[in-house]
Structure formats: C-alpha cells, structure tokens
Scaffold this motif. Structure first.
Motif, PDB file in Angstrom:
ATOM      1  N   PHE A  44       0.933  -1.123   0.110  1.00 32.39           N
ATOM      2  CA  PHE A  44      -0.127   0.097   0.143  1.00 32.39           C
ATOM      3  C   PHE A  44       0.838   1.327   0.020  1.00 32.39           C
ATOM      4  CE2 PHE A  44      -2.764  -3.061   1.110  1.00 32.39           C
ATOM      5  CZ  PHE A  44      -4.186  -2.867   1.039  1.00 32.39           C
ATOM      6  N   VAL A  45       0.701   1.928  -1.077  1.00 32.67           N
ATOM      7  CA  VAL A  45       1.508   3.355  -1.145  1.00 32.67           C
ATOM      8  C   VAL A  45       0.729   4.431  -0.647  1.00 32.67           C
ATOM      9  CG1 VAL A  45       3.057   4.712  -2.712  1.00 32.67           C
ATOM     10  CG2 VAL A  45       3.064   2.291  -3.158  1.00 32.67           C
ATOM     11  N   GLY A  46       1.094   5.192   0.374  1.00 35.75           N
ATOM     12  CA  GLY A  46       0.409   6.321   0.748  1.00 35.75           C
ATOM     13  C   GLY A  46       0.615   7.247  -0.006  1.00 35.75           C
ATOM     14  N   ALA A  47      -0.487   8.469   0.079  1.00 36.87           N
ATOM     15  CA  ALA A  47      -0.661   9.648  -0.388  1.00 36.87           C
ATOM     16  C   ALA A  47      -0.462  10.775   0.202  1.00 36.87           C
ATOM     17  CB  ALA A  47      -2.012   9.485  -1.398  1.00 36.87           C
ATOM     18  N   GLN A  48      -0.001  11.934  -0.449  1.00 35.94           N
ATOM     19  CA  GLN A  48       0.122  13.169   0.503  1.00 35.94           C
ATOM     20  C   GLN A  48      -1.078  13.639   0.899  1.00 35.94           C
ATOM     21  OE1 GLN A  48       1.976  16.311  -1.822  1.00 35.94           O
ATOM     22  NE2 GLN A  48       2.564  17.305   0.074  1.00 35.94           N
ATOM     23  N   GLY A  49      -1.324  14.010   2.102  1.00 38.24           N
ATOM     24  CA  GLY A  49      -2.503  14.799   2.461  1.00 38.24           C
ATOM     25  C   GLY A  49      -2.822  16.032   1.749  1.00 38.24           C
TER      26      GLY A  49
ATOM     27  N   ASN B  86      -4.352   5.809   2.432  1.00 33.10           N
ATOM     28  CA  ASN B  86      -3.707   4.574   3.811  1.00 33.10           C
ATOM     29  C   ASN B  86      -3.492   5.389   4.949  1.00 33.10           C
ATOM     30  OD1 ASN B  86      -3.137   2.154   4.216  1.00 33.10           O
ATOM     31  ND2 ASN B  86      -1.032   2.397   3.821  1.00 33.10           N
ATOM     32  N   GLY B  87      -4.609   5.864   5.497  1.00 35.99           N
ATOM     33  CA  GLY B  87      -4.656   6.521   6.759  1.00 35.99           C
ATOM     34  C   GLY B  87      -4.369   7.932   7.306  1.00 35.99           C
ATOM     35  N   GLY B  88      -4.120   8.693   6.441  1.00 38.48           N
ATOM     36  CA  GLY B  88      -4.116  10.234   6.548  1.00 38.48           C
ATOM     37  C   GLY B  88      -5.402  10.735   7.026  1.00 38.48           C
ATOM     38  N   GLY B  89      -5.214  11.798   8.086  1.00 41.13           N
ATOM     39  CA  GLY B  89      -6.276  12.123   8.726  1.00 41.13           C
ATOM     40  C   GLY B  89      -6.644  13.328   8.226  1.00 41.13           C
ATOM     41  N   ARG B  90      -8.007  13.849   8.171  1.00 46.26           N
ATOM     42  CA  ARG B  90      -8.654  15.209   7.589  1.00 46.26           C
ATOM     43  C   ARG B  90      -8.234  16.388   8.307  1.00 46.26           C
ATOM     44  NH1 ARG B  90     -13.660  12.544   7.428  1.00 46.26           N
ATOM     45  NH2 ARG B  90     -14.498  14.105   8.980  1.00 46.26           N
ATOM     46  N   GLY B  91      -7.797  17.440   7.734  1.00 44.71           N
ATOM     47  CA  GLY B  91      -7.768  18.581   8.303  1.00 44.71           C
ATOM     48  C   GLY B  91      -8.513  19.754   7.981  1.00 44.71           C
ATOM     49  N   SER B  92      -8.654  20.907   8.310  1.00 44.98           N
ATOM     50  CA  SER B  92      -9.773  21.843   8.331  1.00 44.98           C
ATOM     51  C   SER B  92      -9.221  23.277   7.807  1.00 44.98           C
ATOM     52  CB  SER B  92     -10.381  21.992   9.584  1.00 44.98           C
ATOM     53  OG  SER B  92     -11.379  22.839   9.475  1.00 44.98           O
ATOM     54  N   GLN B  93      -9.793  23.639   6.951  1.00 40.61           N
ATOM     55  CA  GLN B  93      -9.568  25.298   6.349  1.00 40.61           C
ATOM     56  C   GLN B  93      -7.963  25.484   6.202  1.00 40.61           C
ATOM     57  OE1 GLN B  93     -11.685  27.591   9.538  1.00 40.61           O
ATOM     58  NE2 GLN B  93     -13.424  27.603   8.127  1.00 40.61           N
TER      59      GLN B  93
ATOM     60  N   GLY C  41      -3.245  14.866   6.812  1.00 44.44           N
ATOM     61  CA  GLY C  41      -2.061  14.208   7.075  1.00 44.44           C
ATOM     62  C   GLY C  41      -1.705  13.390   5.915  1.00 44.44           C
ATOM     63  N   GLY C  42      -0.480  12.765   5.960  1.00 45.48           N
ATOM     64  CA  GLY C  42      -0.013  12.120   4.909  1.00 45.48           C
ATOM     65  C   GLY C  42      -0.225  10.426   5.399  1.00 45.48           C
ATOM     66  N   GLY C  43      -0.716   9.531   4.169  1.00 46.81           N
ATOM     67  CA  GLY C  43      -0.897   8.232   4.561  1.00 46.81           C
ATOM     68  C   GLY C  43       0.544   7.698   4.482  1.00 46.81           C
TER      69      GLY C  43
ATOM     70  N   ALA D  71       6.027   2.347   6.941  1.00 46.05           N
ATOM     71  CA  ALA D  71       6.811   3.766   7.144  1.00 46.05           C
ATOM     72  C   ALA D  71       5.522   4.746   7.338  1.00 46.05           C
ATOM     73  CB  ALA D  71       7.316   4.025   5.927  1.00 46.05           C
ATOM     74  N   GLY D  72       5.563   5.507   8.640  1.00 52.34           N
ATOM     75  CA  GLY D  72       4.444   6.379   8.859  1.00 52.34           C
ATOM     76  C   GLY D  72       4.341   7.680   8.049  1.00 52.34           C
ATOM     77  N   GLY D  73       3.300   8.210   8.019  1.00 57.28           N
ATOM     78  CA  GLY D  73       2.869   9.518   7.320  1.00 57.28           C
ATOM     79  C   GLY D  73       3.123  10.637   8.139  1.00 57.28           C
ATOM     80  N   GLY D  74       3.361  11.729   7.617  1.00 58.92           N
ATOM     81  CA  GLY D  74       3.624  13.153   8.349  1.00 58.92           C
ATOM     82  C   GLY D  74       2.072  13.622   8.819  1.00 58.92           C
ATOM     83  N   GLY D  75       2.204  14.526   9.778  1.00 58.33           N
ATOM     84  CA  GLY D  75       1.125  15.253  10.097  1.00 58.33           C
ATOM     85  C   GLY D  75       0.854  16.390   9.320  1.00 58.33           C
ATOM     86  N   GLY D  76      -0.561  16.777   9.246  1.00 59.43           N
ATOM     87  CA  GLY D  76      -0.952  18.057   8.559  1.00 59.43           C
ATOM     88  C   GLY D  76      -0.309  19.395   9.180  1.00 59.43           C
TER      89      GLY D  76
END
Length: 250
Positions: free
Chosen positions: A95-100, A119-126, A131-133, A151-156
């Motif tokens: 599973f290749v993660g995508a940028q938020g 692949n698991g990134g959380g939503r941001g607002s305004q 977050g990255g997958g 390999a973990g994704g970065g936070g937004g």
C-alpha cells in the motif's frame, strides 16, 4: 545473488524500493537488475510471489508527507527498511501512501474538508492540511493486522495558513506537530498507541481535525498521529513498524 530492484512512487507521494533474491529461480519479469516503478494508484498492489521456491524481498518504504500550506509544509514521511521472506502460496501486498490535501486560506471555507492522504491520513480543516498516508507491506492478507513493515505518514500543518508544520512520521515513533510556545499540537504515535490530540490517532488511522479553524490532521501509520488538540494546531506523525518476521530492519 541476482536482484530485481523496484522503485515505487517519488517525491511527497512516498516510495518503495524492493530487492528480490533470485537465487534458485523466482520472478522472471522484469529482468534481474531492471528498475521499474509502481505508481501511486490509491489501491493495493499485489507483488508476484514464486510458486515453487522461497524468496526474500528487501524493502525500503517511505511514508507520504502531510499536505502543504501557504507558509509551512506538513510533516515529512518516515522511512522503514527490512527484508521479508515469502514462500509458495504467500500473498505480498504493498500500500503506497498519498500526500494529504493542501491547506487553504485561514478561517475560510467548509470545515474539515482537507482530505487525508490514502492509507490512513487524517482530515484537516480550512487553513490546516490533511495528514499523509503510511506506506506498508502486508503478508498473507490485506487487513491492517497483516502489516509487517510500515513507514508512517507526516502530520498536517496548522494555524493561519499553516504557520506551524506537522510532525514527521516514523521510522519507529512519529513526532509531535511543531507549534509555538504555549500551543498544543497533535502528538506523534508510538508502537502501542495512537498519538493524543483533539482527535487521537487509532490503529492505522491518523486523527481527524475536529475544530473548524486551521486544524491539521494526523499522519497514518502502524498507529496514526493525533490531530491538533485545539483549533489552529498541526497534527502529529504516524508511527512506523517492523514486524517480528522482518530481518535486517531499521
């Protein structure tokens, strides 16, 4: 030893490099030593496993970064390296993660619509970004519990057009979002728990921004990073993971 080298994705959308030990037979296409690429598709990619021999794949995985902002970027994705042995009848899935999604203008637009990366990134607002997958390898199935290398994704990023950068993904543990004195960004995930935040990360999923005010989402990972505790806060990075059967891991 003869090796096949696989390069998957590039830039912020994560990457995977795979070396396949061809001793005694195995994959015949592409040719040994040929570099090839699996593009980010937003869906799992199943790798061919030899039907009559044991094979060792050496992976190098990169999680995706959190989305960019007008003044800061999301956290960088993490890196995980390790060898996975497979045999006849095994299933190996990447599973290749995508940028938020990128942040918009501060305090403008609908709430919580900055999409988290695949692949698991959380939503941001305004004015905060998604977050990255994570990028991961799964053995024997395609569920979250089948993951053996992550390999973990970065936070937004968050606050006023993304003044504060998101936390980097693991590696092992994700990092907290970067914020100024007195602020309370989302926390990075560990090996045992999601990062704390206004919405905490969970197994495989970054926290979702709960505040309609420039909030960054958490990065995906073995456990996901937390979204910012309050409005105007960046998200934390997701954790990486090396399973018990992974050798030569870092």
């Amino acid at each position: 030893e003869i090796h096949v080298v696989v390069v998957v994705g590039d830039g912020p959308n994560a990457a995977v490099s795979v070396w396949c030990d061809m001793t005694g037979g195995g994959i015949t296409r592409p040719a040994p030593g040929e570099r090839f690429r699996i593009d980010l598709t937003g869906q799992p990619v199943e790798l061919a496993v030899p039907v009559d021999t044991t094979t060792v794949f050496q992976f190098e995985l990169y999680g995706a970064s959190g989305g960019t902002g007008l003044t800061q970027n999301g956290g960088a994705g993490g890196r995980a390296v390790g060898a996975v042995e497979v045999g006849p009848g095994d299933t190996l899935t990447v599973f290749v993660g995508a940028q938020g999604a990128s942040a918009g203008t501060a305090d403008t637009g609908a709430c919580n619509t900055r999409t988290g990366g695949y692949n698991g990134g959380g939503r941001g607002s305004q004015g905060g970004s998604g977050g990255g997958g994570a990028t991961d390898v799964r053995l024997g199935g395609a569920s979250l519990s089948d993951r053996v290398l992550v390999a973990g994704g970065g936070g937004g990023c968050g606050y006023n057009n993304c003044t504060y950068a998101g936390g980097a993904g693991g590696g092992v543990n994700g990092l907290n979002g970067i914020a100024g004195s007195g602020r309370n960004p989302g926390h990075g995930a560990t090996q045992n728990a999601g990062g704390a935040g206004g919405n905490a990360g969970t197994f495989g999923q970054g926290g979702i921004g709960q505040h309609c005010n420039d909030n960054g989402g958490g990065g995906g990972g073995w456990y996901g990073g937390g979204a910012g505790f309050t409005a105007n806060e960046p998200g934390g990075g997701g954790s990486g993971y090396l399973g018990a059967g992974v050798t030569n891991g870092t």
